[in-house]
Design an enzyme around this catalytic site. Structure first.
Site, PDB file in Angstrom:
ATOM      1  CB  CYS A   1      -0.883   0.047   1.246  1.00 59.07           C
ATOM      2  SG  CYS A   1      -2.062  -1.294   1.385  1.00 59.07           S
ATOM      3  CG  ASP A   2       2.858   5.009  -1.333  1.00 51.58           C
ATOM      4  OD1 ASP A   2       3.820   4.849  -0.557  1.00 51.58           O
ATOM      5  OD2 ASP A   2       2.585   6.103  -1.863  1.00 51.58           O
TER       6      ASP A   2
END
EC number: 3.6.1.9
Length: 195
Positions: A69-70
């Protein structure tokens, strides 16, 4: 027997979100150099970064799912990740207060058994309170905003300075639980396979 979920993230908030819904992930920090990625638009940026983080970890596992995730916050056309220091955090908050930002969280899920990858993006509008300079400085002095994309933690003191959200609450914390569940479904899994 549950299927292993490997979280390619150092974020304690993401780990806690997963644990709150009954998933105890294996945490492996990717240490991917985010500065190597340039993208023309925010959505593509976060999806690419999430995928790169997951791909960095994937070769270390023969089975299971790897989740990368980012998150970034976009306010008035500017994209913000984590601030580099207190001075930058104060400056950002002075620009963010009273504004509406868009929090993008890229999600990448790699199925090691079937060698498939999905990427998606959660998008949530964040309405910030119009707080004073004194409040901004006091908040930044807690150092909480230095650890967060967008310079605030919804699940912490920063939640006091968010008037409302449009979209997924958990997305702002760093992992959209509904989007994650849908990605699992798209791969043919049920969320209960990971309990």
């Amino acid at each position: 027997m549950s299927i292993p979920l490997i979280l390619a993230s150092a974020s304690p908030a993401r780990k806690k979100l997963l644990q709150m819904v009954g998933i105890d992930p294996i945490v492996r920090v990717s240490n991917f150099d985010e500065s190597t990625i340039n993208a023309d638009d925010t959505l593509h940026l976060v999806q690419t970064l999430a995928q790169c983080k997951a791909q960095t970890i994937a070769p270390k596992f023969d089975t299971g799912l790897i989740l990368g995730c980012d998150s970034v916050l976009e306010v008035a056309g500017e994209v913000y990740g984590k601030p580099k220091d207190k001075s930058e955090a104060i400056e950002r908050w002075q620009k963010m207060r009273g504004q509406v930002g868009t929090l993008y969280t890229g999600h990448a899920l790699i199925d090691r058994v079937n060698n498939q990858t999905l990427t998606r993006c959660g998008i949530t509008k964040v309405h910030f309170a119009n707080i004073s300079d004194e409040t901004i400085i006091a908040y930044v002095d807690t150092e909480e905003p230095l650890k967060c994309a967008g310079c605030f933690a919804l699940e912490g003191k920063g939640g006091l300075f968010v008037e409302r959200l449009e979209g997924c609450h958990s997305n702002v914390i760093g992992l959209s639980l509904p989007l994650f569940r849908q990605m699992l479904t798209d791969f043919g899994y049920q969320i209960t396979d990971f309990w």
